[in-house]
Write an enzyme that holds these catalytic residues in place. Sequence first.
Site, short mmCIF file in Angstrom:
data_model
loop_
_atom_site.label_atom_id
_atom_site.label_comp_id
_atom_site.label_asym_id
_atom_site.label_seq_id
_atom_site.Cartn_x
_atom_site.Cartn_y
_atom_site.Cartn_z
N ARG A 60 40.85 -51.85 13.57
CA ARG A 60 39.96 -51.58 14.70
C ARG A 60 40.12 -50.16 15.22
NH1 ARG A 60 41.69 -56.74 14.93
NH2 ARG A 60 43.50 -56.10 16.11
N GLU A 97 53.59 -57.76 18.01
CA GLU A 97 53.68 -58.84 19.00
C GLU A 97 53.77 -60.17 18.25
OE1 GLU A 97 50.22 -59.01 21.47
OE2 GLU A 97 51.08 -60.47 22.85
P1 AMP Z 1 51.65 -53.75 19.20
O1 AMP Z 1 52.26 -53.12 17.99
O2 AMP Z 1 52.39 -54.95 19.67
O3 AMP Z 1 51.40 -52.74 20.30
O4 AMP Z 1 50.26 -54.32 18.73
C1 AMP Z 1 49.18 -53.50 18.64
C2 AMP Z 1 48.33 -53.78 17.45
O5 AMP Z 1 48.13 -55.17 17.24
C3 AMP Z 1 46.96 -53.18 17.66
O6 AMP Z 1 46.51 -52.67 16.43
C4 AMP Z 1 46.13 -54.33 18.15
O7 AMP Z 1 44.86 -54.29 17.55
C5 AMP Z 1 46.87 -55.58 17.73
N1 AMP Z 1 47.15 -56.50 18.84
C6 AMP Z 1 48.37 -56.89 19.27
N2 AMP Z 1 48.29 -57.78 20.24
C7 AMP Z 1 46.98 -57.95 20.47
C8 AMP Z 1 46.24 -58.74 21.39
N3 AMP Z 1 46.83 -59.56 22.26
N4 AMP Z 1 44.90 -58.66 21.34
C9 AMP Z 1 44.28 -57.83 20.45
N5 AMP Z 1 44.92 -57.08 19.57
C10 AMP Z 1 46.26 -57.13 19.58
#
Ligand code: AMP
Length: 172
Positions: A60, A97
């Site tokens: 995205r 996450e």
């Molecule tokens: P993080 O590495 O935990 O900051 O996760 C960020 C990446 O995972 C981004 O590329 C987001 O598109 C996706 N992502 C993680 N958690 C979510 C969420 N709750 N909703 C949408 N996308 C998420």
Amino acid sequence: MVDELKNIIRDVPDFPKKGIIFKDITTLLKDAVSFQRMVDLMGHRYVGKRIDLVVGIEARGFLVGAALAYKLGAGVVIVRKPGKLPYKTHKATYSLEYGEDSLEIHEDAISKGHNVLIADDVLATGGTASAVISLVEKLSGNIVECAFIGEIEELKGRRKLEPHPVFSLLKF
Ligand code: AMP
């Protein structure tokens, strides 16, 4: 205006795992007015900041990154999941996450001192963006800021990106 953008993003509970509320930006992207507003509001912040390259994170982040780059007259660099980029790459592994993953960048994607804006849709724990920061730093790019459509504040992802500046248009 920002509240309207926030409201158009769809919450999908328990995706891709139980307990995660997924911020689905497809509902924003398909709405022409919202998409343009999002790009204009985010891009406006960097007009005059001499951004050379916008780095978009698969998948995205490609959409956000390419649109911002076009607005800023900058080039686009893509950071992809392993095995997708055809040329020689550098790789960084990070925790999500919901799981663990790796990302790659072409080793000649950024030249020393290029002003780089990192772009993605959602900042959650910050693991993804911090991996991208390490890739950009490996190539000696100058990180101007990390920009997100939205940020899940309670996960405190921006702390992981310190000391780099972080901007998010929306707070979840
Ligand atoms: P993080 O590495 O935990 O900051 O996760 C960020 C990446 O995972 C981004 O590329 C987001 O598109 C996706 N992502 C993680 N958690 C979510 C969420 N709750 N909703 C949408 N996308 C998420």
